[in-house]
Write an enzyme that holds these catalytic residues in place. Structure first.
Site, PDB file in Angstrom:
ATOM      1  N   LYS A  80      21.598  33.003  40.248  1.00  0.00           N
ATOM      2  CA  LYS A  80      22.532  31.887  40.102  1.00  0.00           C
ATOM      3  C   LYS A  80      22.929  31.370  41.483  1.00  0.00           C
ATOM      4  CE  LYS A  80      27.064  30.966  37.920  1.00  0.00           C
ATOM      5  NZ  LYS A  80      28.149  31.572  37.122  1.00  0.00           N
ATOM      6  N   SER A 100      29.294  29.277  32.793  1.00  0.00           N
ATOM      7  CA  SER A 100      28.767  28.471  33.870  1.00  0.00           C
ATOM      8  C   SER A 100      27.339  28.844  34.280  1.00  0.00           C
ATOM      9  CB  SER A 100      29.675  28.580  35.092  1.00  0.00           C
ATOM     10  OG  SER A 100      29.702  29.919  35.565  1.00  0.00           O
ATOM     11  N   SER A 106      31.035  33.645  31.710  1.00  0.00           N
ATOM     12  CA  SER A 106      29.906  32.837  32.160  1.00  0.00           C
ATOM     13  C   SER A 106      28.535  33.481  32.063  1.00  0.00           C
ATOM     14  CB  SER A 106      30.120  32.393  33.595  1.00  0.00           C
ATOM     15  OG  SER A 106      30.975  31.295  33.591  1.00  0.00           O
TER      16      SER A 106
HETATM   17  N1  GLN Z   1      34.246  29.056  30.975  1.00  0.00           N
HETATM   18  C1  GLN Z   1      35.030  29.853  31.865  1.00  0.00           C
HETATM   19  C2  GLN Z   1      35.672  28.990  32.903  1.00  0.00           C
HETATM   20  O1  GLN Z   1      35.395  27.845  32.913  1.00  0.00           O
HETATM   21  C3  GLN Z   1      34.184  30.929  32.449  1.00  0.00           C
HETATM   22  C4  GLN Z   1      33.807  30.770  33.865  1.00  0.00           C
HETATM   23  C5  GLN Z   1      33.103  31.952  34.454  1.00  0.00           C
HETATM   24  O2  GLN Z   1      33.008  33.028  33.832  1.00  0.00           O
HETATM   25  N2  GLN Z   1      32.657  31.799  35.691  1.00  0.00           N
HETATM   26  O3  GLN Z   1      36.452  29.434  33.687  1.00  0.00           O
END
Ligand code: GLN
Length: 484
Positions: free
Chosen positions: A77, A152, A176
């Site tokens: 990532k 994400s 994420s």
């Molecule tokens: N959807 C969550 C957020 O927007 C998760 C983000 C993550 O785990 N990096 O914060």
């Protein structure tokens, strides 16, 4: 799908001379080129990956002993540093920035002879649930291009879903890794907070962030965790605990150990949960009972408080973590001239960050401000503590908690972009494990009548990844596994 469904089957063929690392890398490079429209990779290290593969093949020919991840093709990532390679957190503010060092996780993969094939698209600074917040355009769900892959770590999930690499790394601050794994029908593991060093992971919310692993095969995920886990002198929050042998604990499908599972009634009967999925889970729990497992419902009255607590705490941490991007030491710098210092910082940050990141910095700054600190930040810390205690209490009495990963299947592109609250609320089942720091995994066991996959989330006690993986292995062996 690649000829090899797991690292073990690839290695059997490799050591029997039936394939080579070069053939494997070429296979993935071809797939990546064919499926470019998915926008999963931001950059592909084509020459470098081929060169590394050729070196490994030569070493093998010379009779040298190779590392345990020899020739395993991995995508990372775009929030994980790899020395000499671009890392941008999918943000214009870091466009063109090259890592000065590698993350400890990456160092360990390379030392085990894995091949890093490229970096993967994601939401900007890992903030988002759809990959639509990337400064470089959204990644598409390979199963249905009109849907999002989740976020994400959307690129990392699609890289496995579309067979663009064997393993990919993501980061999980509030879901994420598990949420996109669920949307794409692959496995996504978030280890215990502190199991894998965060050194070289671009920080979003440091007391939540954890590197996670995507794969198709549970043994692959276990093998990669084995390599990356453990203490690190560069990260004081990385645990000193010994790393167990995950592979020997995995067990086989023939095992007949029975488990004590709990589900959270408040989650199972939450209004937001898709009706068909609720029924699916009820059937699933009955099936488990028929197989001899115990499944009992527990009350968890804090469920509606966890998303607000998560967004207060993570935005607070993010507002502090992201203050380093000022366009002076590194990052995007405005073209505009003759600005005083404050205006210069403002301009750099306003131009460099996207809308969602700005929203979170503002929100985080607000909840930390003198007049509101106790009302928001302190309160959210208290909620975090209560939630953790309650969750640990349930985990003490049970082997694992089983629940949905996400309340719905993958959203349509654009479906939730105008309604951030709805987007945040969809994190209801994943943020729990991050608030409490416990390990959790999403395994692709189910398919909805709309054609999309969805996962079962398994949560276990802190540092009990060996039983988490063992349970995941058992459930995947007994259930119909989705293959996209
Ligand atoms: N959807 C969550 C957020 O927007 C998760 C983000 C993550 O785990 N990096 O914060």
């Amino acid at each position: 799908m690649s000829e090899f469904s797991s690292i073990i089957s690839f290695h059997e063929a490799l050591y029997a001379g039936r394939t080579s690392c070069t053939v494997q890398v070429r296979y993935y490079l071809d797939r990546i080129a064919q499926l470019k429209h998915l926008n999963a990779f931001l950059e592909v290290y084509e020459e470098e990956a081929l060169e590394k593969a050729q070196q490994l093949d030569a070493r093998l020919k010379n009779g040298e002993q190779l590392g345990v991840l020899a020739g395993v093709v991995i995508g990372i990532k775009d929030v994980i540093c790899y020395k000499g390679h671009n890392v941008s957190a999918a943000s214009h503010i870091l466009e063109g920035f090259k890592s000065l060092f590698s993350a400890t996780a990456v160092e360990r993969l390379l030392a085990a002879d894995a091949i890093i094939i490229g970096n993967l698209n994601c939401d900007e600074f890992a903030m988002g649930s759809t990959n639509e917040n990337s400064a470089f355009g959204p990644t598409l769900n390979a199963l249905d291009n009109s849907r999002v892959p989740g976020g994400s770590s959307g690129g990392s999930a699609v890289a496995i879903q579309a067979d663009l690499c064997q393993i990919s790394l993501g980061s999980d601050t509030g879901g994420s890794v598990r949420q996109p794994a669920d949307f794409c029908g692959v496995i996504g593991l978030k280890p215990t907070y502190g199991r894998i060093s965060r050194y070289g992971l671009i920080a979003y919310a440091s007391s939540f962030d954890q590197i996670g692993i995507f794969g198709r095969d549970i043994g692959d995920v276990a093998a990669v965790l084995q390599i990356m886990a453990g203490p690190d002198e560069f990260d004081s929050t990385a645990s000193q605990r010994e790393v167990p042998n995950y592979l020997t604990h995995l067990g086989t499908s023939a095992d007949n150990k029975t488990y004590k599972f709990a589900y959270l009634r408040d989650a199972q009967y939450h209004d937001g949960l898709d009706k068909e999925m609720r029924e699916g889970f009820i059937d699933f729990f009955e099936k488990l009972q028929d197989q001899g497992h115990m499944v009992s419902g527990k009350s968890f009255e804090y469920l509606d408080h966890i998303v607000p607590a998560y967004y207060v705490l993570t935005t607070a941490e993010a507002s502090s973590n992201l203050s380093r991007y000022d366009g002076v030491k590194f990052g995007h710098r405005t073209e505009e001239k003759n600005l005083d210092l404050t205006a210069f910082y403002k301009k750099n940050r306003s131009e460099g960050f996207g809308k969602e990141v700005k929203r979170r910095i503002l929100l985080g700054t607000f909840v930390l401000s003198a007049g509101y600190y106790d009302a928001y930040y302190t309160k959210a810390q208290q909620v975090r503590r209560l939630v953790t205690e309650k969750l640990n209490e349930i985990l003490e009495e049970n082997d694992a908690i089983l629940m949905p990963t996400v309340p719905t299947t993958a959203f349509k592109l654009g479906e939730k972009t105008d309604d951030q609250i709805a987007m945040y609320l969809a994190d209801i089942y994943t943020v729990l494990a991050n608030l409490a720091g416990v390990p959790a995994i999403s395994v692709p066991l189910c398919r909805h009548s709309n054609g999309m996959p969805y996962g079962v989330q398994i949560i276990t006690r802190k540092f009990s990844e060996e039983s988490l993986l063992q349970i995941a292995n058992r459930l995947m062996a007994k259930e119909q596994v989705i293959v996209v």
